[in-house]
Scaffold this active site. Structure first.
Site, short mmCIF file in Angstrom:
data_model
loop_
_atom_site.label_atom_id
_atom_site.label_comp_id
_atom_site.label_asym_id
_atom_site.label_seq_id
_atom_site.Cartn_x
_atom_site.Cartn_y
_atom_site.Cartn_z
N HIS A 17 -7.51 -5.17 -0.68
CA HIS A 17 -6.91 -4.24 -0.81
C HIS A 17 -5.85 -5.07 0.01
O HIS A 17 -4.29 -5.61 -0.40
CB HIS A 17 -7.17 -3.14 0.59
CG HIS A 17 -6.22 -2.19 0.00
ND1 HIS A 17 -4.88 -1.89 -1.15
CD2 HIS A 17 -5.17 -1.31 0.89
CE1 HIS A 17 -3.89 -1.23 -0.95
NE2 HIS A 17 -4.10 -0.88 0.41
N SER A 66 0.79 -1.62 0.13
CA SER A 66 -0.34 -0.17 -0.26
C SER A 66 0.50 0.88 -0.10
O SER A 66 1.94 1.68 -1.18
CB SER A 66 -0.76 0.39 1.03
OG SER A 66 -1.69 0.96 1.16
N ASP A 92 -0.54 -3.88 -4.13
CA ASP A 92 -1.47 -2.95 -4.21
C ASP A 92 -0.98 -1.66 -3.64
O ASP A 92 -1.38 -0.82 -2.65
CB ASP A 92 -2.64 -3.37 -3.74
CG ASP A 92 -4.22 -2.68 -4.05
OD1 ASP A 92 -4.23 -2.64 -5.66
OD2 ASP A 92 -4.81 -2.86 -3.20
#
Length: 448
Positions: free
Chosen positions: A252, A158, A182
């Site tokens: 996510h 992330s 991601d």
């Protein structure tokens, strides 16, 4: 025995005896701290094969005194993302153990929880630059002590993916590899490459997308970008807000769990280079002759079989589908049909495979197919389970015809090719007559 080796052995001995200092753990913040805010503080927790169960905080400016840290070994940095509650990531111990199983390396867990823990996401975004500068200073010192930047691997989750990108950019793209799981989308969509992860940040950049329509970043940002289930909604994740926190984070977080599964070799997540997920599902991108050997890229730690080709190609999109649960892998077959029917029909194909006791089914319904005189069609059939050997095949072509007479469809040939198991025999059948919306079953034959 050198003094350094002696100190390393003594350190291991003392750890086993419990005579050394206690293990250094990832920062765990109280629930009130995200509300009041915290100041950025970057800690590095060192793990090696000698201390997998007991992290040791590595001093930034005096790391040469840590006997467990060997700059001549490959070093992998694991960088977490936004932590709104301040709790440690649940996957840290898993990824440490799985990385250590790949090769003998230094594993440095970057604990920047005091910079990532804030209800104000924008504060956490601002702290990514400071975190990157902190780690970059350590890497530059490591290089002076003899470390090779080629053997440095940054794994960022992330926001951590962009931290990794900033580190790589400051070092002129000389680090060996960056893996982005991601990469965060909010505040990074539409910005220039220097303000996010991009392919110039390392010698090789691979990215996995699982949540591009929410917390993840759309587009291509590596030499290869893997898109699980198109990079959008993941199977098994909640579809409504009534599921609570999981509704927001499930897609996510799936990037981390897919990567862990790949590291553990539990999953065979073969990805197919393609221009879009729709084209992949339509069976248009199921061959990988471009690569040497002619195999498609597989998500995971070892990208060496495809690295040179990917660097030559520039930026490659690669797609794969998963199941909702471990081991996530789907079993894929390429289905080639040649039809010879008198009337033009449009429909979708449902394929069932039998091995005597069990049956698996694949519905190839992502788009309508055209069935007419001498039409060749290629489809992708994906199953949640693997049945072998196949004793019987059932086929149904579903059209929109519900009230009129059933038209007949003639198949001159059906050929079913296993994709993940190329050593298995191809299955064929020739000259089959079936009615639309009606199932026909047959035993597979060897292909001519």
């Amino acid at each position: 025995m050198s003094m350094r080796s002696f100190l390393t052995l003594m350190s291991i001995f003392m750890l086993c005896k419990g005579e050394d200092s206690e293990c250094d753990n990832f920062t765990d913040l109280d629930f009130h701290e995200p509300f009041i805010g915290t100041n950025l503080d970057v800690r590095l927790l060192l793990y090696t094969r000698a201390n997998l169960e007991c992290g040791q905080e590595l001093p930034h400016h005096n790391f040469t005194q840590e006997p467990l840290f060997d700059v001549t070994r490959p070093t992998t940095f694991v960088i977490h993302g936004y932590r709104p509650t301040g709790a440690p990531p649940i996957w840290i111990n898993h990824i440490v153990h799985l990385l250590a199983a790949q090769k003998d390396m230094n594993i440095l867990v970057v604990d920047w929880n005091r910079g990532a823990c804030n209800l104000n996401y924008f504060t956490a975004v601002a702290n990514t630059r400071g975190t990157a500068m902190n780690i970059t200073g350590l890497i530059e010192s490591m290089e002076k002590e003899g470390a090779s930047l080629d053997s440095i691997h940054l794994i960022g989750v992330s926001l951590g993916a962009h931290v990794a990108g900033f580190i790589g950019a400051i070092l002129g793209g000389r680090v060996g590899r960056i893996t982005g799981l991601d990469p965060a989308g909010p505040m990074f969509a539409g910005v220039p490459p220097e303000d996010r992860l991009d392919p110039t940040d390392a010698q090789f950049v691979d990215v996995l997308h699982t949540d591009m329509n929410s917390f993840g970043l759309r587009g291509t940002h590596g030499h290869i970008d893997f898109y699980a289930n198109g990079g959008l909604d993941q199977p098994g994740c909640p579809k409504t807000i009534f599921s609570g926190k999981s509704y927001f984070v499930c897609d996510h977080q799936r990037s981390v769990f897919l990567y862990l599964c790949a590291l553990n070799h539990t999953c065979n997540l073969t990805a197919y280079p393609c221009s879009s997920y729709s084209d992949f599902l339509s069976g248009q991108c199921l061959q990988c002759e471009t690569f040497k050997p002619a195999t498609c890229p597989v998500l995971g730690y070892d990208m060496s079989p495809w690295k040179d080709t990917l660097l030559r190609l520039g930026q490659t999109r690669a797609y794969f589908s998963t199941t909702a649960e471990l081991p996530y892998s789907k079993i894929s077959y390429r289905v080639d049909l040649v039809t010879w029917n008198q009337f033009l029909r449009w429909g979708v194909v449902i394929l069932r495979l039998h091995n005597g006791k069990n049956v698996i089914e694949a519905q190839m319904d992502n788009k309508l197919l055209r069935f007419e005189q001498y039409t060749s069609s290629r489809l992708l059939a994906q199953f949640d389970e693997d049945l072998y050997p196949i004793q019987k095949i059932s086929l149904r072509i579903v059209t929109g015809n519900v009230i009129g007479p059933r038209y007949k469809i003639r198949l001159l040939r059906i050929r079913i090719t296993p994709l993940e198991n190329p050593n298995r025999a191809l299955m064929c059948r020739y000259d089959i007559i079936l009615e639309e919306n009606a199932e026909v079953s047959f035993k597979p034959l060897p292909c001519h």
